[in-house]
Design a protein around this motif. Sequence first.
Motif, PDB file in Angstrom:
ATOM      1  N   VAL A 159      21.603  -7.525  50.617  1.00  0.00           N
ATOM      2  CA  VAL A 159      20.946  -6.968  49.637  1.00  0.00           C
ATOM      3  C   VAL A 159      19.583  -6.900  49.508  1.00  0.00           C
ATOM      4  N   ARG A 160      18.553  -6.067  49.774  1.00  0.00           N
ATOM      5  CA  ARG A 160      17.197  -6.091  49.816  1.00  0.00           C
ATOM      6  C   ARG A 160      16.735  -5.175  48.643  1.00  0.00           C
ATOM      7  N   LEU A 161      16.187  -6.038  47.833  1.00  0.00           N
ATOM      8  CA  LEU A 161      15.394  -5.152  46.816  1.00  0.00           C
ATOM      9  C   LEU A 161      13.972  -4.465  47.167  1.00  0.00           C
ATOM     10  N   VAL A 162      13.800  -3.501  47.044  1.00  0.00           N
ATOM     11  CA  VAL A 162      12.577  -2.877  47.640  1.00  0.00           C
ATOM     12  C   VAL A 162      11.737  -2.221  46.449  1.00  0.00           C
ATOM     13  N   TRP A 163      10.365  -1.948  46.397  1.00  0.00           N
ATOM     14  CA  TRP A 163       9.633  -1.506  45.365  1.00  0.00           C
ATOM     15  C   TRP A 163       8.998  -0.145  45.731  1.00  0.00           C
ATOM     16  N   GLU A 164       8.931   0.154  46.801  1.00  0.00           N
ATOM     17  CA  GLU A 164       8.311   1.551  47.537  1.00  0.00           C
ATOM     18  C   GLU A 164       9.451   2.068  48.149  1.00  0.00           C
ATOM     19  N   PRO A 165       9.954   3.468  47.783  1.00  0.00           N
ATOM     20  CA  PRO A 165       9.293   4.260  46.797  1.00  0.00           C
ATOM     21  C   PRO A 165       9.456   3.676  45.529  1.00  0.00           C
ATOM     22  N   ARG A 166       8.637   3.685  44.403  1.00  0.00           N
ATOM     23  CA  ARG A 166       8.922   3.235  43.235  1.00  0.00           C
ATOM     24  C   ARG A 166       9.836   4.413  42.675  1.00  0.00           C
ATOM     25  N   TRP A 167      11.060   3.479  41.850  1.00  0.00           N
ATOM     26  CA  TRP A 167      11.951   4.375  41.016  1.00  0.00           C
ATOM     27  C   TRP A 167      11.309   5.037  39.990  1.00  0.00           C
ATOM     28  N   THR A 168      11.867   6.299  39.820  1.00  0.00           N
ATOM     29  CA  THR A 168      11.280   7.321  38.527  1.00  0.00           C
ATOM     30  C   THR A 168      12.589   7.685  38.310  1.00  0.00           C
ATOM     31  N   PRO A 169      12.478   8.346  37.120  1.00  0.00           N
ATOM     32  CA  PRO A 169      13.576   9.211  36.314  1.00  0.00           C
ATOM     33  C   PRO A 169      14.077  10.406  37.283  1.00  0.00           C
ATOM     34  N   ALA A 170      13.125  10.720  38.081  1.00  0.00           N
ATOM     35  CA  ALA A 170      13.452  12.022  38.742  1.00  0.00           C
ATOM     36  C   ALA A 170      14.699  11.753  39.897  1.00  0.00           C
ATOM     37  N   ARG A 171      14.736  10.346  40.221  1.00  0.00           N
ATOM     38  CA  ARG A 171      15.805   9.967  41.192  1.00  0.00           C
ATOM     39  C   ARG A 171      17.185  10.185  40.805  1.00  0.00           C
ATOM     40  N   MET A 172      17.431  10.142  39.516  1.00  0.00           N
ATOM     41  CA  MET A 172      18.584  10.242  38.831  1.00  0.00           C
ATOM     42  C   MET A 172      19.338  11.578  38.914  1.00  0.00           C
ATOM     43  N   ASN A 173      20.634  11.577  39.029  1.00  0.00           N
ATOM     44  CA  ASN A 173      21.441  12.813  39.490  1.00  0.00           C
ATOM     45  C   ASN A 173      21.792  13.546  38.192  1.00  0.00           C
ATOM     46  N   ASP A 174      22.268  14.668  38.061  1.00  0.00           N
ATOM     47  CA  ASP A 174      22.529  15.074  36.861  1.00  0.00           C
ATOM     48  C   ASP A 174      23.561  14.565  35.940  1.00  0.00           C
ATOM     49  N   ARG A 175      24.661  13.785  36.625  1.00  0.00           N
ATOM     50  CA  ARG A 175      25.413  13.134  35.898  1.00  0.00           C
ATOM     51  C   ARG A 175      24.942  11.924  35.202  1.00  0.00           C
ATOM     52  N   ALA A 176      24.139  11.334  35.656  1.00  0.00           N
ATOM     53  CA  ALA A 176      23.240  10.156  35.113  1.00  0.00           C
ATOM     54  C   ALA A 176      22.659  10.635  34.031  1.00  0.00           C
ATOM     55  N   ARG A 177      21.707  11.679  33.918  1.00  0.00           N
ATOM     56  CA  ARG A 177      21.023  12.291  32.791  1.00  0.00           C
ATOM     57  C   ARG A 177      22.080  12.809  31.770  1.00  0.00           C
ATOM     58  N   GLU A 178      23.299  13.253  32.117  1.00  0.00           N
ATOM     59  CA  GLU A 178      24.093  13.805  31.005  1.00  0.00           C
ATOM     60  C   GLU A 178      24.794  12.459  30.528  1.00  0.00           C
ATOM     61  N   GLU A 179      24.893  11.474  31.020  1.00  0.00           N
ATOM     62  CA  GLU A 179      25.638  10.148  30.358  1.00  0.00           C
ATOM     63  C   GLU A 179      24.557   9.640  29.289  1.00  0.00           C
ATOM     64  N   ILE A 180      23.208   9.735  29.891  1.00  0.00           N
ATOM     65  CA  ILE A 180      22.306   9.008  28.982  1.00  0.00           C
ATOM     66  C   ILE A 180      22.091   9.715  27.888  1.00  0.00           C
ATOM     67  N   ARG A 181      21.969  11.364  27.905  1.00  0.00           N
ATOM     68  CA  ARG A 181      21.826  12.253  26.589  1.00  0.00           C
ATOM     69  C   ARG A 181      23.135  11.977  25.886  1.00  0.00           C
ATOM     70  N   ALA A 182      24.205  11.776  26.167  1.00  0.00           N
ATOM     71  CA  ALA A 182      25.369  11.497  25.464  1.00  0.00           C
ATOM     72  C   ALA A 182      25.366  10.306  24.674  1.00  0.00           C
ATOM     73  N   ARG A 183      24.824   9.242  25.501  1.00  0.00           N
ATOM     74  CA  ARG A 183      24.695   7.971  24.667  1.00  0.00           C
ATOM     75  C   ARG A 183      23.685   7.931  23.716  1.00  0.00           C
ATOM     76  N   MET A 184      22.514   8.543  24.055  1.00  0.00           N
ATOM     77  CA  MET A 184      21.568   8.791  22.909  1.00  0.00           C
ATOM     78  C   MET A 184      22.015   9.673  21.732  1.00  0.00           C
ATOM     79  N   SER A 185      22.848  10.630  22.037  1.00  0.00           N
ATOM     80  CA  SER A 185      23.293  11.437  20.977  1.00  0.00           C
ATOM     81  C   SER A 185      24.295  10.763  20.071  1.00  0.00           C
ATOM     82  N   ALA A 186      24.984   9.790  20.651  1.00  0.00           N
ATOM     83  CA  ALA A 186      26.108   9.118  19.737  1.00  0.00           C
ATOM     84  C   ALA A 186      25.312   7.889  18.933  1.00  0.00           C
ATOM     85  N   VAL A 187      24.148   7.663  19.403  1.00  0.00           N
ATOM     86  CA  VAL A 187      23.316   6.415  18.604  1.00  0.00           C
ATOM     87  C   VAL A 187      22.643   7.467  17.231  1.00  0.00           C
ATOM     88  N   GLU A 188      22.277   8.517  17.544  1.00  0.00           N
ATOM     89  CA  GLU A 188      21.556   9.243  16.457  1.00  0.00           C
ATOM     90  C   GLU A 188      22.349   9.645  15.230  1.00  0.00           C
TER      91      GLU A 188
END
Length: 105
Positions: free
Chosen positions: A76-105
Amino acid sequence: MNLEDRILTALEEVLDPEVGVNIVDLGLVYEVSADENGKVKIEMTLTIPECPLADEIVEQVKKTVSQLPGVKEVDVRLVWEPRWTPARMNDRAREEIRARMSAVE
Protein backbone atom coordinates in the motif's frame (compact mmCIF):
# COMPACT_ATOMS: atom_id res chain seq x y z
CA MET A 1 -14.75 -11.06 -11.48
CA ASN A 2 -11.03 -10.41 -11.81
CA LEU A 3 -8.75 -9.94 -8.80
CA GLU A 4 -8.66 -6.14 -9.05
CA ASP A 5 -12.47 -6.02 -8.94
CA ARG A 6 -12.54 -8.40 -5.97
CA ILE A 7 -10.01 -6.18 -4.20
CA LEU A 8 -12.13 -3.06 -4.74
CA THR A 9 -15.20 -4.90 -3.50
CA ALA A 10 -13.31 -6.03 -0.38
CA LEU A 11 -12.04 -2.49 0.22
CA GLU A 12 -15.65 -1.31 0.48
CA GLU A 13 -15.52 -2.93 3.94
CA VAL A 14 -12.70 -0.61 5.08
CA LEU A 15 -14.14 2.51 6.69
CA ASP A 16 -12.50 5.84 7.24
CA PRO A 17 -12.96 5.85 11.04
CA GLU A 18 -13.49 9.61 11.27
CA VAL A 19 -16.05 9.83 8.47
CA GLY A 20 -17.68 6.41 8.81
CA VAL A 21 -17.78 5.84 5.04
CA ASN A 22 -15.78 3.26 3.10
CA ILE A 23 -12.56 4.31 1.42
CA VAL A 24 -13.72 3.31 -2.07
CA ASP A 25 -16.87 5.46 -1.98
CA LEU A 26 -14.85 8.32 -0.51
CA GLY A 27 -12.56 8.17 -3.54
CA LEU A 28 -9.44 7.45 -1.50
CA VAL A 29 -8.34 4.47 -3.61
CA TYR A 30 -6.59 5.73 -6.73
CA GLU A 31 -5.19 2.55 -8.27
CA VAL A 32 -5.27 -1.20 -7.72
CA SER A 33 -3.13 -3.67 -9.64
CA ALA A 34 -2.33 -7.34 -9.19
CA ASP A 35 0.13 -9.51 -11.05
CA GLU A 36 -0.11 -13.21 -11.87
CA ASN A 37 1.99 -14.06 -8.78
CA GLY A 38 -0.53 -12.55 -6.37
CA LYS A 39 1.41 -9.36 -5.68
CA VAL A 40 -1.02 -6.49 -5.17
CA LYS A 41 -0.18 -2.79 -5.35
CA ILE A 42 -2.59 -0.19 -4.06
CA GLU A 43 -2.17 3.56 -4.42
CA MET A 44 -4.43 5.53 -2.17
CA THR A 45 -4.65 8.77 -0.30
CA LEU A 46 -6.33 10.08 2.82
CA THR A 47 -8.69 12.99 3.30
CA ILE A 48 -5.85 14.97 4.90
CA PRO A 49 -2.09 14.26 4.85
CA GLU A 50 -1.79 14.62 8.64
CA CYS A 51 -4.54 12.06 9.33
CA PRO A 52 -3.86 10.65 12.82
CA LEU A 53 -5.38 7.30 11.80
CA ALA A 54 -3.24 6.79 8.68
CA ASP A 55 -1.40 3.74 10.03
CA GLU A 56 -4.65 2.14 11.19
CA ILE A 57 -6.31 2.62 7.78
CA VAL A 58 -3.31 1.27 5.86
CA GLU A 59 -3.10 -1.79 8.13
CA GLN A 60 -6.82 -2.45 7.66
CA VAL A 61 -6.38 -2.24 3.88
CA LYS A 62 -3.48 -4.71 3.99
CA LYS A 63 -5.33 -7.10 6.28
CA THR A 64 -8.53 -7.01 4.22
CA VAL A 65 -6.81 -7.55 0.87
CA SER A 66 -4.37 -10.20 2.13
CA GLN A 67 -7.32 -12.40 3.10
CA LEU A 68 -8.51 -12.69 -0.51
CA PRO A 69 -7.79 -15.94 -2.37
CA GLY A 70 -4.85 -15.53 -4.75
CA VAL A 71 -3.25 -12.62 -2.89
CA LYS A 72 0.29 -13.33 -1.69
CA GLU A 73 1.63 -9.84 -0.96
CA VAL A 74 0.06 -6.41 -0.48
CA ASP A 75 1.92 -3.14 -0.97
CA VAL A 76 0.00 0.00 0.00
CA ARG A 77 1.43 3.32 -1.07
CA LEU A 78 0.02 6.57 0.24
CA VAL A 79 0.15 9.34 -2.34
CA TRP A 80 -0.74 13.01 -2.02
CA GLU A 81 -1.08 13.93 -5.68
CA PRO A 82 -3.65 14.33 -6.90
CA ARG A 83 -4.87 15.81 -3.67
CA TRP A 84 -8.14 14.38 -2.35
CA THR A 85 -11.18 16.65 -2.49
CA PRO A 86 -14.84 15.98 -1.68
CA ALA A 87 -15.45 15.93 -5.45
CA ARG A 88 -13.82 12.47 -5.51
CA MET A 89 -16.65 10.98 -3.42
CA ASN A 90 -19.39 9.07 -5.20
CA ASP A 91 -23.11 9.69 -4.63
CA ARG A 92 -23.39 6.83 -2.14
CA ALA A 93 -20.74 8.46 0.09
CA ARG A 94 -22.49 11.82 -0.11
CA GLU A 95 -25.81 10.24 0.88
CA GLU A 96 -24.24 8.39 3.83
CA ILE A 97 -22.60 11.57 5.10
CA ARG A 98 -25.85 13.56 4.72
CA ALA A 99 -27.75 10.84 6.60
CA ARG A 100 -25.21 10.87 9.45
CA MET A 101 -25.37 14.65 9.68
CA SER A 102 -29.19 14.62 9.71
CA ALA A 103 -29.20 12.03 12.50
CA VAL A 104 -27.01 14.29 14.64
CA GLU A 105 -29.20 17.37 14.18
